[in-house]
Design an enzyme around this catalytic site. Structure first.
Site, short mmCIF file in Angstrom:
data_model
loop_
_atom_site.label_atom_id
_atom_site.label_comp_id
_atom_site.label_asym_id
_atom_site.label_seq_id
_atom_site.Cartn_x
_atom_site.Cartn_y
_atom_site.Cartn_z
N GLY A 1 45.05 38.43 34.78
CA GLY A 1 44.56 39.12 33.60
C GLY A 1 44.84 40.61 33.69
O GLY A 1 45.97 41.04 33.96
N ASP A 2 43.83 41.43 33.45
CA ASP A 2 43.99 42.88 33.57
C ASP A 2 43.32 43.41 34.83
O ASP A 2 42.88 44.55 34.88
CB ASP A 2 43.43 43.59 32.32
CG ASP A 2 41.95 43.28 32.10
OD1 ASP A 2 41.43 42.37 32.78
OD2 ASP A 2 41.32 43.94 31.27
N GLU A 3 43.25 42.56 35.86
CA GLU A 3 42.63 42.96 37.13
C GLU A 3 43.69 43.24 38.18
O GLU A 3 44.62 42.44 38.37
CB GLU A 3 41.71 41.85 37.65
CG GLU A 3 40.55 41.52 36.74
CD GLU A 3 39.74 40.36 37.32
OE1 GLU A 3 39.75 39.28 36.69
OE2 GLU A 3 39.14 40.54 38.39
#
Length: 555
Positions: A462-464
């Site tokens: 994801g955006d991690e």
């Protein structure tokens, strides 16, 4: 004229295979028979030497197996104690006593197990032995206060007559101890055990009983200084009767005449420890009388001669029938293989006719060569796929977790940073997943330029994102505050998506190993908690984990 000439040509072509068959049959018979007779004539020396090497290798292998088993046993026990010592509840004598009783009940090799306080007084002990005694001067306590300790074989005078299965002798033990640490890191006491030396005898029995000739086999276990710990009764407690066996540090075998006048084939193996356990420097010596080896020589000589005669006849018959079908396709395969070996391009192994096995061989060899040609490239592609995030070209979560596990051990230290994008979901929802992918690629590329060469930054999904910063000896620790500011600054820079400028921010959670926790999984959990604290505090900022962060997270 042509019809009349054809039979003559056919007779000529048939005569050639017949000649080959006879040549192959006779050659095989002579080779097998000649080889057999030659072996029969020299078997007295050759076979004896071969058997000596085989038994010597077996002796070395047996010694190595026992050395590995001893090291493995001690490594497992040391690990068990290291893990138990981390349990804070054991600092309560009542809990410790209950745990000690259970361990003693389950493990018959534990002769005594107990817990001391920091002054060396025994506050919990199996069967009440040495309870309230002062053992502060004993190595098991002194070394255990410093860290994980494994002590060599020694006699325990204080337990003589108190250990049921060794009532009539002064028992011998191997010590294991580990410090019990409070939450602030200070040592509250020591968890210690004496393991009965009887388990080493049991290990020897397990290895030798399956051997048919184990009665003629003798095993010695020597301490680091060369003293016999286990062996014939007359040798225990003394140096090895043949000290020259210990001169070389490498494992191996040789034949020596021992003081009893008997020649023995002797294998020697040195304990090398296991994983992080360095071992106690034990040496294992396995010996067997050389007469056992040479007694088989004459029987083997007769067996070789008889079997050679049978094989000579058998191979001549087989060669007669098989030569015609085998020689031609094998020659074609060999020619192609030679051209391939010389580097000629475009050559393939022919799909030869004849016997089904030859056809299978040619097909298998062709497939094998194709497989070997493409193997390296395929392996590299598979490795890249397994460890690389395909969107950002950064390492993926799998690589990151394996790297953390492999690099955080021993006396090192490291810092973990969890990075989560702020404002990414609205961009993804409004402009679509392709725009979101563009933002992630841009952010991944920027993050890769900020960290040091030996730091690892990865996309977890994801955006991690996450980064681990190992700290090396002799190098200054990174400026975490400044580094976090730079990360936030580069992430905040605008990203161009289809001509539109969009911006995202990031929140950062930071935790350090081993300062915050000795367990790396706990450190990563702390970094995650600090990350969510940063988000709750207004996002686009970095938070270093502390006890206050943990307290805030629990409310």
């Amino acid at each position: 004229m042509t019809p009349l000439g054809r039979p003559s040509g056919n007779r000529h072509r048939r005569s050639s295979p017949l000649g080959l068959r006879a040549t192959v049959a006779i050659t095989l018979a002579l080779l097998v028979l000649g080889t057999t007779l030659a072996k029969g004539l020299v078997i007295g020396n050759g076979a004896a030497d071969a058997l000596a090497r085989e038994i010597g290798a077996s002796m070395t292998g047996l010694a190595q197996s026992l050395a590995r088993q001893l090291d493995s046993t001690m490594w497992a026990r040391a690990n068990q104690f290291a893990a138990l010592a981390r349990i804070e509840a054991l600092q309560d004598p009542a809990v410790a006593q209950s745990t000690i009783d259970e361990l003693k009940r389950r493990d018959s090799t534990i002769a005594w197990i107990g817990m001391t306080d920091a002054t060396g007084r025994v506050v919990a002990a199996s069967d009440g032995l040495l309870l309230h005694a002062d053992i502060a001067s004993r190595p098991v306590h002194q070394e255990g206060m410093k860290g994980l300790f494994v002590g060599d074989v020694h006699e325990a005078v204080a337990l003589k007559g108190k250990v049921k299965y060794l009532r009539d002798e002064t028992p011998k033990f191997v010590d294991v101890s580990a410090p019990l640490r409070k939450a602030d890191g200070t040592v509250a006491g020591v968890l210690a055990a004496h393991y009965s030396w009887a388990w080493a005898h049991a290990s020897i029995r397990e290895l030798t009983e399956p051997l048919g000739d184990h009665k003629s086999l003798t095993l010695y276990i020597l301490s680091a200084d060369g003293t016999v710990l286990i062996g014939p009764d007359s040798a225990v407690g003394k140096p090895l009767p043949v000290p020259s066996l210990l001169e070389k540090p490498q494992d191996g075998w040789r034949t020596d005449v021992w003081p009893d006048g008997v020649a023995y084939v002797t294998g020697v193996a040195h304990g090398k420890g296991l994983h992080d356990y360095a071992g106690l420097g034990w040496t294992v010596v396995a010996r067997q009388p050389a007469d056992v080896v040479y007694a088989e020589t004459h029987r083997l000589q007769l067996m070789i001669i008889v079997s050679g005669l049978v094989l000579a006849v058998l191979f001549s018959v087989i060669g007669w029938f098989a030569a015609g079908r085998i020689a031609r396709p094998l020659s074609a395969i060999a020619d192609a293989a030679e051209r391939i070996r010389q580097g000629e391009h475009g050559v393939v192994i022919p799909e030869a006719g004849g016997a089904a096995e030859i056809r299978r061989l040619s097909v298998s060899l062709r497939d094998l060569i194709d497989s070997l040609t493409n193997k390296d490239a395929a392996l590299m592609r598979l490795e890249d796929i397994a460890y690389e995030d395909r969107l950002t070209a950064l390492p993926n979560r799998r690589y990151f977790e394996q790297y953390v596990e492999a690099s955080t051990g021993g006396d090192g230290s490291a810092t973990v940073m969890y990075i989560d994008l702020d404002g990414f979901k609205p961009i993804n929802d409004r402009l679509g997943h392709d725009a979101g992918d563009t933002v992630l690629r841009q952010v991944g590329g920027r993050l890769a330029t900020i960290f040091r060469d030996d730091d690892v930054v990865a996309r977890l999904g994801g955006d991690e994102f996450a980064a681990v910063l190992p700290r090396r000896a002799g190098r200054p620790a990174p400026d975490l505050s400044g580094l976090a500011d730079r990360v936030i600054a580069v992430v905040n820079e605008a990203v161009s998506v289809n001509g539109e400028k969009v911006r995202v921010g990031c929140s950062i959670g930071i935790s350090a190993w081993p300062e915050d926790a000795a367990d790396m999984h706990t450190v990563m959990r702390y970094a995650d908690a600090a990350l969510y604290k940063a988000k709750r505090d207004g996002r686009n900022r970095a938070v270093r984990w502390s006890r206050e962060v943990a307290d805030a997270a629990s409310h």
